[in-house]
Scaffold this motif. Structure first.
Motif, PDB file in Angstrom:
ATOM      1  N   GLU A   9       1.594 -15.758 -19.148  1.00 46.51           N
ATOM      2  CA  GLU A   9       1.357 -17.407 -19.209  1.00 46.51           C
ATOM      3  C   GLU A   9       1.086 -17.827 -20.538  1.00 46.51           C
ATOM      4  N   LEU A  10       0.133 -17.304 -21.348  1.00 48.56           N
ATOM      5  CA  LEU A  10      -0.209 -17.799 -22.437  1.00 48.56           C
ATOM      6  C   LEU A  10       1.389 -17.811 -23.473  1.00 48.56           C
ATOM      7  N   ARG A  11       1.911 -16.609 -23.430  1.00 51.45           N
ATOM      8  CA  ARG A  11       3.058 -16.493 -24.093  1.00 51.45           C
ATOM      9  C   ARG A  11       4.320 -17.427 -23.911  1.00 51.45           C
ATOM     10  N   SER A  12       4.262 -17.758 -22.356  1.00 55.00           N
ATOM     11  CA  SER A  12       5.378 -18.855 -22.011  1.00 55.00           C
ATOM     12  C   SER A  12       4.984 -20.197 -22.406  1.00 55.00           C
ATOM     13  N   ARG A  13       3.674 -20.394 -22.775  1.00 56.85           N
ATOM     14  CA  ARG A  13       3.276 -21.853 -23.149  1.00 56.85           C
ATOM     15  C   ARG A  13       3.262 -21.798 -24.814  1.00 56.85           C
ATOM     16  N   GLY A  14       3.605 -20.764 -25.483  1.00 58.97           N
ATOM     17  CA  GLY A  14       3.433 -20.957 -26.870  1.00 58.97           C
ATOM     18  C   GLY A  14       2.112 -20.609 -27.400  1.00 58.97           C
ATOM     19  N   LYS A  15       1.229 -20.107 -26.932  1.00 57.61           N
ATOM     20  CA  LYS A  15      -0.279 -20.091 -27.418  1.00 57.61           C
ATOM     21  C   LYS A  15      -0.212 -18.813 -28.201  1.00 57.61           C
ATOM     22  N   ASP A  16      -1.095 -18.734 -29.229  1.00 60.61           N
ATOM     23  CA  ASP A  16      -1.609 -17.759 -29.989  1.00 60.61           C
ATOM     24  C   ASP A  16      -2.220 -16.569 -29.106  1.00 60.61           C
ATOM     25  N   ILE A  17      -1.923 -15.252 -29.126  1.00 57.95           N
ATOM     26  CA  ILE A  17      -2.700 -14.557 -28.369  1.00 57.95           C
ATOM     27  C   ILE A  17      -3.371 -13.210 -29.094  1.00 57.95           C
ATOM     28  N   VAL A  18      -4.619 -13.174 -29.026  1.00 56.89           N
ATOM     29  CA  VAL A  18      -5.169 -12.418 -29.917  1.00 56.89           C
ATOM     30  C   VAL A  18      -6.117 -11.236 -28.999  1.00 56.89           C
ATOM     31  N   VAL A  19      -5.955  -9.967 -29.493  1.00 61.79           N
ATOM     32  CA  VAL A  19      -6.341  -9.058 -28.799  1.00 61.79           C
ATOM     33  C   VAL A  19      -7.386  -8.270 -29.721  1.00 61.79           C
ATOM     34  N   PRO A  20      -8.477  -7.384 -29.250  1.00 63.74           N
ATOM     35  CA  PRO A  20      -9.343  -6.599 -30.121  1.00 63.74           C
ATOM     36  C   PRO A  20      -8.847  -5.198 -30.477  1.00 63.74           C
ATOM     37  N   ARG A  21      -9.464  -4.473 -31.329  1.00 66.06           N
ATOM     38  CA  ARG A  21      -9.393  -3.355 -31.940  1.00 66.06           C
ATOM     39  C   ARG A  21     -10.785  -2.701 -32.345  1.00 66.06           C
ATOM     40  N   LEU A  68     -15.606  -4.951 -33.649  1.00 68.55           N
ATOM     41  CA  LEU A  68     -14.414  -5.303 -33.156  1.00 68.55           C
ATOM     42  C   LEU A  68     -13.605  -6.007 -34.473  1.00 68.55           C
ATOM     43  N   LYS A  69     -12.358  -5.940 -34.736  1.00 69.02           N
ATOM     44  CA  LYS A  69     -11.444  -6.567 -35.438  1.00 69.02           C
ATOM     45  C   LYS A  69     -10.542  -7.105 -34.248  1.00 69.02           C
ATOM     46  N   HIS A  70      -9.742  -8.255 -34.780  1.00 70.46           N
ATOM     47  CA  HIS A  70      -8.752  -9.152 -33.975  1.00 70.46           C
ATOM     48  C   HIS A  70      -7.575  -9.336 -34.403  1.00 70.46           C
ATOM     49  N   PHE A  71      -6.469  -9.068 -33.696  1.00 75.66           N
ATOM     50  CA  PHE A  71      -5.190  -9.238 -34.056  1.00 75.66           C
ATOM     51  C   PHE A  71      -4.293  -9.970 -33.233  1.00 75.66           C
ATOM     52  N   LEU A  72      -3.512 -11.108 -33.810  1.00 75.55           N
ATOM     53  CA  LEU A  72      -2.583 -11.847 -33.448  1.00 75.55           C
ATOM     54  C   LEU A  72      -1.428 -10.663 -32.746  1.00 75.55           C
TER      55      LEU A  72
END
Length: 186
Positions: free
Chosen positions: A64-76, A83-87
């Protein structure tokens, strides 16, 4: 209740979910998340689930985030308790870390201060909006580095469990907790 009691109890409850209940509840949580007043914001941090621990399947929310053109960030995980965070993009490659968590191998690192919304993994939460995770403090430290106005959304298969009695100064109240049957606002 004490956090350790809640961890043991809710981890067992989650492990006992049938596959069909797990999938249905994950979809219901995603559908309820769409009703939150957060969708005008742009940068969303979301966890990737550990399948062996039956963490909520966040792929419907990510779609849903992708379909709405949102930036999606996930942790590593970048070190003990860190944690570091990556788009992420369609080209982002993932590998499982030693705990079985999918993590981005490469990508653009993002500062915690740039996030608008953080979807939180949790084992349990209480009636006051405090969460219980696995106890490593990763998210406590991460949230402390975010802006004061970041919106936090816990995702849980189960409703609140009374009151946590052993809170500490690093515990932060969530703004929302979304379950299959209800959204809680704190």
């Amino acid at each position: 209740m004490l956090k350790n009691e809640l961890r043991l109890n809710f981890l067992q409850l989650r492990q006992n979910l049938s596959e069909s209940t797990y999938q249905k509840a994950s979809r219901q949580i995603a559908e309820r998340s769409l009703k939150l007043p957060i969708w005008e914001l742009q940068r969303f941090h979301i966890f990737l689930p550990i399948p062996s621990k039956k963490e909520i399947d966040t792929s419907p929310i990510r779609r849903e985030l992708r379909s709405r053109g949102k930036d999606i960030v996930v942790p590593r995980v970048s070190g003990p308790g860190q944690l570091k965070h990556f788009l992420i993009t369609p080209d982002t490659r993932f590998e499982n870390n030693k705990w079985g968590i999918p993590e981005p191998v490469d990508g653009e690192e993002v500062a915690a201060q740039t996030l608008d919304v953080v979807f939180l993994p949790l084992l349990a939460f209480d009636e006051d909006g405090f969460r219980v995770g696995y106890g490593g403090g990763y998210y406590d430290r991460f949230l402390a580095a975010c802006r004061e106005d970041v919106i936090t959304v816990g995702l849980s298969f189960f409703g609140p469990a009374g009151h946590i009695t052993d809170l500490h100064g690093g515990d932060l109240r969530m703004h929302y907790a979304v379950t299959p049957g209800r959204t809680y606002e704190f």
